[in-house]
Design an enzyme around this catalytic site. Structure first.
Site, PDB file in Angstrom:
ATOM      1  N   ASP A   1      41.317  51.399  46.892  1.00 27.11           N
ATOM      2  CA  ASP A   1      43.005  51.425  47.930  1.00 27.11           C
ATOM      3  C   ASP A   1      43.827  50.317  47.507  1.00 27.11           C
ATOM      4  O   ASP A   1      45.110  50.478  47.849  1.00 27.11           O
ATOM      5  CB  ASP A   1      41.962  52.230  49.224  1.00 27.11           C
ATOM      6  CG  ASP A   1      41.311  52.909  49.837  1.00 27.11           C
ATOM      7  OD1 ASP A   1      41.011  53.532  48.807  1.00 27.11           O
ATOM      8  OD2 ASP A   1      41.161  52.461  50.880  1.00 27.11           O
TER       9      ASP A   1
ATOM     10  N   ASP B   1      49.097  53.944  52.528  1.00 27.65           N
ATOM     11  CA  ASP B   1      49.013  52.514  53.467  1.00 27.65           C
ATOM     12  C   ASP B   1      50.225  51.929  52.838  1.00 27.65           C
ATOM     13  O   ASP B   1      50.503  51.474  53.655  1.00 27.65           O
ATOM     14  CB  ASP B   1      47.407  52.850  53.122  1.00 27.65           C
ATOM     15  CG  ASP B   1      46.679  53.444  53.964  1.00 27.65           C
ATOM     16  OD1 ASP B   1      46.973  54.478  54.780  1.00 27.65           O
ATOM     17  OD2 ASP B   1      45.412  53.705  53.731  1.00 27.65           O
TER      18      ASP B   1
END
Length: 339
Positions: free
Chosen positions: A299, A263
């Site tokens: 993340d 991502d």
């Protein structure tokens, strides 16, 4: 090499973000005495890293009217992402995932069936912030959540790219557990081939569409995207466009956890294009951003300072390949050719 790029403007990242529980410290879930609460969502990860790069970005989704939804909304907003159009669903809960670390890796258990985000549908495309967007970003996770979510992504990708009011980027992001009916290969291929920019891992593509698949094979399989970005793990990333092919090696760095790195790479690459940079510039910015995720347990990790980033972007190809990232900033003096 300079390929086609989307016009500068607001990016809208569409998809589900869940509350996430993980044993703290990491151990098998059955042996854990304590769980840590965080948030997890591929599209909101991209949105947060885009915001870090100064790109105006909105995250579009739905959350339950519950404390977990409040947690998710606050975490994404705190990163500088516009969340004003995220809907609160009074009847459906916020999705949840639970990590179960084990000796052979971490298994993820999803509790997202019937979640607020699973009720997203194509009507979203008729409202703000989509109507004012320069670029929409989706992943292959969303069409797996429900028929209405699949309709949403399918409609967003309808028609030729030149006729759409926005560009569309699509990260294949295959999650096998979400596709128990075996339809993933056909659905993901169809959707990816309609997007303007596609991100896919080489090993991921081989898992979905056939072992031994090569980069030329993949381009023949997906001829439609204006830019096809193929990530080859920790080795390199290659962008294939009608202007040619460009490969940039990954930065060497220590890895704390790989979750979220894909991502982060996508966000960096998109930010590079939206800034008007060359394909090499965008690939380098993707690698730099991915390192930020690789060096943290969550993340979303902090980017290096702007001066550090600019010095890395200015390295010669030879110095880029030799450079090894560490916790410390790079030397204050780089070779004159890198300035």
């Amino acid at each position: 090499m300079t390929a086609w790029r989307p016009v500068a403007g607001r990016v809208v990242c569409v998809g589900e973000t869940m509350a996430a529980l993980s044993p703290d410290p990491p151990r098998p879930l059955a042996d854990a005495d304590r769980l840590r609460l965080s948030v997890a969502g591929a599209e909101s990860n991209v949105a947060m890293y885009l915001a870090d790069h100064g790109i105006p970005v909105s995250w579009l989704s739905a959350l339950g009217a519950d404390p977990l939804g409040d947690k998710v909304r606050a975490a994404v907003a705190a990163a500088g992402v516009d969340v004003t159009h995220v809907r609160t669903d009074p009847d459906r809960p916020t999705g949840l995932l639970v990590k179960d670390p084990g000796p052979t890796g971490t298994r993820v258990r999803y509790y997202r069936s019937g979640s607020a985000a699973s009720a997203l549908g194509p009507g979203l495309l008729d409202r703000e912030p989509v109507r004012g967007a320069a670029l929409l970003h989706f992943t292959g996770i969303t069409p797996a959540l429900s028929p209405s979510c699949r309709d949403l992504v399918t409609r967003a990708l309808a028609g030729p790219g030149a006729a759409r009011p926005y560009a569309v980027s699509f990260d294949v992001n295959h999650r096998a557990a979400l596709w128990p009916d075996g339809t993933a290969p056909d659905v993901l291929r169809t959707l990816a081939d309609r997007a303007d920019i596609v991100f896919v891992g080489l090993d991921e593509a081989q898992d979905i569409w056939g072992a031994g698949l090569t980069l030329p094979d993949l381009r023949r399989l997906l001829p439609g995207p204006r830019i096809l970005v193929v990530k080859d793990g920790a080795r390199a990333a290659t962008a294939v466009s009608r202007s040619g092919t460009c490969t940039v090696p990954a930065l060497r760095t220590g890895v704390v956890e790989a979750v979220g790195a894909g991502d982060a790479f996508a966000a960096g690459f998109l930010a590079g294009l939206l800034r008007g940079g060359s394909t090499t510039y965008a690939l380098r910015l993707g690698h730099i951003t991915a390192v930020s995720a690789l060096k943290v347990t969550g993340d979303h990790g902090p980017l290096p300072d702007g001066e550090h980033i600019e010095r890395l972007l200015g390295l010669t190809p030879q110095d880029w390949e030799r450079y090894e990232d560490s916790a410390a900033p790079p030397p204050s003096r780089l070779p004159d050719t890198a300035r």
